[in-house]
Design an enzyme around this catalytic site. Sequence first.
Site, PDB file in Angstrom:
ATOM      1  N   TYR A 124       0.617  -0.832  -0.179  1.00 17.98           N
ATOM      2  CA  TYR A 124      -0.335   0.281  -0.249  1.00 17.98           C
ATOM      3  C   TYR A 124       0.731   0.833   0.393  1.00 17.98           C
ATOM      4  CZ  TYR A 124      -3.692  -3.297   1.798  1.00 17.98           C
ATOM      5  OH  TYR A 124      -4.869  -4.330   1.854  1.00 17.98           O
TER       6      TYR A 124
HETATM    7  N1  LIG Z   1      -6.169  -8.575   1.342  1.00 21.12           N
HETATM    8  C1  LIG Z   1      -6.210  -7.923   0.375  1.00 21.12           C
HETATM    9  O1  LIG Z   1      -5.960  -8.758  -0.859  1.00 21.12           O
HETATM   10  C2  LIG Z   1      -7.116  -6.185   0.243  1.00 21.12           C
HETATM   11  C3  LIG Z   1      -7.673  -5.662  -0.653  1.00 21.12           C
HETATM   12  C4  LIG Z   1      -8.125  -4.661  -0.095  1.00 21.12           C
HETATM   13  C5  LIG Z   1      -8.208  -3.833   1.243  1.00 21.12           C
HETATM   14  N2  LIG Z   1      -7.977  -4.500   1.891  1.00 21.12           N
HETATM   15  C6  LIG Z   1      -8.206  -3.872   3.254  1.00 21.12           C
HETATM   16  O2  LIG Z   1      -9.084  -4.200   3.167  1.00 21.12           O
HETATM   17  C7  LIG Z   1      -9.522  -2.607   3.873  1.00 21.12           C
HETATM   18  C8  LIG Z   1     -10.884  -1.860   2.934  1.00 21.12           C
HETATM   19  O3  LIG Z   1     -10.995  -1.816   2.279  1.00 21.12           O
HETATM   20  P1  LIG Z   1     -11.451  -0.162   0.943  1.00 21.12           P
HETATM   21  O4  LIG Z   1     -10.521   1.234   1.651  1.00 21.12           O
HETATM   22  O5  LIG Z   1      -9.819  -0.125  -0.471  1.00 21.12           O
HETATM   23  O6  LIG Z   1     -12.934   0.168   0.762  1.00 21.12           O
HETATM   24  P2  LIG Z   1     -13.340  -0.033   1.883  1.00 21.12           P
HETATM   25  O7  LIG Z   1     -12.967  -0.348   3.150  1.00 21.12           O
HETATM   26  O8  LIG Z   1     -14.963  -0.324   1.718  1.00 21.12           O
HETATM   27  O9  LIG Z   1     -14.093   1.332   1.489  1.00 21.12           O
HETATM   28  C9  LIG Z   1     -13.916   2.015   2.227  1.00 21.12           C
HETATM   29  C10 LIG Z   1     -13.773   4.083   1.307  1.00 21.12           C
HETATM   30  O10 LIG Z   1     -15.137   4.264   1.488  1.00 21.12           O
HETATM   31  C11 LIG Z   1     -15.274   5.679   1.445  1.00 21.12           C
HETATM   32  N3  LIG Z   1     -16.586   5.982   3.390  1.00 21.12           N
HETATM   33  C12 LIG Z   1     -15.899   5.670   4.354  1.00 21.12           C
HETATM   34  N4  LIG Z   1     -17.011   5.926   4.830  1.00 21.12           N
HETATM   35  C13 LIG Z   1     -18.251   6.697   4.181  1.00 21.12           C
HETATM   36  C14 LIG Z   1     -18.490   7.226   4.926  1.00 21.12           C
HETATM   37  N5  LIG Z   1     -19.178   7.106   6.186  1.00 21.12           N
HETATM   38  N6  LIG Z   1     -19.403   7.844   3.598  1.00 21.12           N
HETATM   39  C15 LIG Z   1     -18.619   7.855   3.220  1.00 21.12           C
HETATM   40  N7  LIG Z   1     -17.700   7.409   1.976  1.00 21.12           N
HETATM   41  C16 LIG Z   1     -16.905   6.267   3.427  1.00 21.12           C
HETATM   42  C17 LIG Z   1     -14.240   5.934   1.634  1.00 21.12           C
HETATM   43  O11 LIG Z   1     -13.702   6.767   0.256  1.00 21.12           O
HETATM   44  P3  LIG Z   1     -13.817   7.638  -0.397  1.00 21.12           P
HETATM   45  O12 LIG Z   1     -14.784   8.728   0.713  1.00 21.12           O
HETATM   46  O13 LIG Z   1     -12.750   7.730  -1.534  1.00 21.12           O
HETATM   47  O14 LIG Z   1     -14.754   7.336  -1.931  1.00 21.12           O
HETATM   48  C18 LIG Z   1     -13.047   4.569   2.340  1.00 21.12           C
HETATM   49  O15 LIG Z   1     -12.216   5.044   1.789  1.00 21.12           O
HETATM   50  C19 LIG Z   1      -8.448  -1.500   3.340  1.00 21.12           C
HETATM   51  O16 LIG Z   1      -8.154  -0.220   4.136  1.00 21.12           O
HETATM   52  C20 LIG Z   1      -7.068  -2.586   3.816  1.00 21.12           C
HETATM   53  O17 LIG Z   1      -6.485  -2.741   4.466  1.00 21.12           O
HETATM   54  C21 LIG Z   1      -6.844  -5.596   1.661  1.00 21.12           C
END
Ligand SMILES: NC(=O)c1ccc[n+]([C@@H]2O[C@H](COP(=O)([O-])OP(=O)(O)OC[C@H]3O[C@@H](n4cnc5c(N)ncnc54)[C@H](OP(=O)(O)O)[C@@H]3O)[C@@H](O)[C@H]2O)c1
Length: 304
Positions: free
Chosen positions: A50
């Site tokens: 990341y």
């Molecule tokens: N193991 C793996 O292969 C893998 C792969 C992917 C991710 N991950 C982990 O999983 C975590 C979560 O995934 P992710 O961060 O990509 O996506 P997510 O948690 O599904 O979505 C988070 C995104 O949604 C938006 N958001 C969050 N709360 C909100 C609210 N209250 N109101 C409006 N928008 C909101 C924000 O983006 P915006 O506001 O910019 O739209 C935020 O970055 C990652 O940070 C990482 O640590 C692991």
Amino acid sequence: MKIAGTDLDVFGLCLGTNIFGWTADEPESFAVLDAYAAAGGNFIDTADVYSVWADGHQGGESETVIGQWLEARGNRDEFVIATKVGAMGGLSPANIGERIDASLRRLHTDRIDLYYAHRDDPEMALEETLTALDAQVRAGKVRYIAASNYTPERLAEALAVSERDGLARFVALSPHYNLVERTYETALAELCARHNISCVPYYALAKGFLSGKYRAGQPVESSRGRLDGSAYLDDRGLRVLSALDETAAAHRTTVAAVALAWLLAQPTVIAPIASARTPEQLAELLPMAELALTDAELERLSAD
Ligand SMILES: NC(=O)c1ccc[n+]([C@@H]2O[C@H](COP(=O)([O-])OP(=O)(O)OC[C@H]3O[C@@H](n4cnc5c(N)ncnc54)[C@H](OP(=O)(O)O)[C@@H]3O)[C@@H](O)[C@H]2O)c1
């Protein structure tokens, strides 16, 4: 709740951090981390990779921000830190050996609580990867190991190898799993239940879609570019949103909290991983920790 078979006692929401150093700069990331800690949060998910996808980045940006924060606050021991190896350079013993030291340096710590194989490396024999990970546990650099993005077949094989060779075993699995991505519920969930493996699902908010901010014909405020949640805005997505809206209204809470509470209520899940770009966004996620959905609500949300 404890990660199965470990002494790692974690908060019900794991803080995702792939956006630290990407859509959230260091002061914004510190503000989110402070708010998460103030709410009782203690489980942080990062990876060496990341945020390599962002312009000019090489990976390590998220670990660096977290390390700076842990050092500034002097609170390393209060957190369960999970990071990952393998998305850059695979899961060879040499790559693991090199990258773990770089992760430890960036995180300003001498140990990683949960060290994930980020994704399966089909080029590597599982024996070799697991022997290398086991050596890191024995060296004290890693407390427990975990897997992400493994097929049921390879996960089962890995568990059998650990058992046969007396090596550290995967205690947790991090799959892509949320209300609109349900593949986990077939063979992987059954395998995790059978082997007492804790599920820590990622993309718990479907890249922001399950925050409820994506609505037909409306502009969305997001910094995620092509990694945003807009692809879910189809007929099925709209049905899921409608069930979320009704449930959130009934509990006077947020759509995001309902989506996360649904995940937490699923068998084998101990903490969904979601990220927030600001403390205000995080505040919409945190009520999930106290939200108890009824069986009827869980059924309605699961219907699609
Ligand atoms: N193991 C793996 O292969 C893998 C792969 C992917 C991710 N991950 C982990 O999983 C975590 C979560 O995934 P992710 O961060 O990509 O996506 P997510 O948690 O599904 O979505 C988070 C995104 O949604 C938006 N958001 C969050 N709360 C909100 C609210 N209250 N109101 C409006 N928008 C909101 C924000 O983006 P915006 O506001 O910019 O739209 C935020 O970055 C990652 O940070 C990482 O640590 C692991």
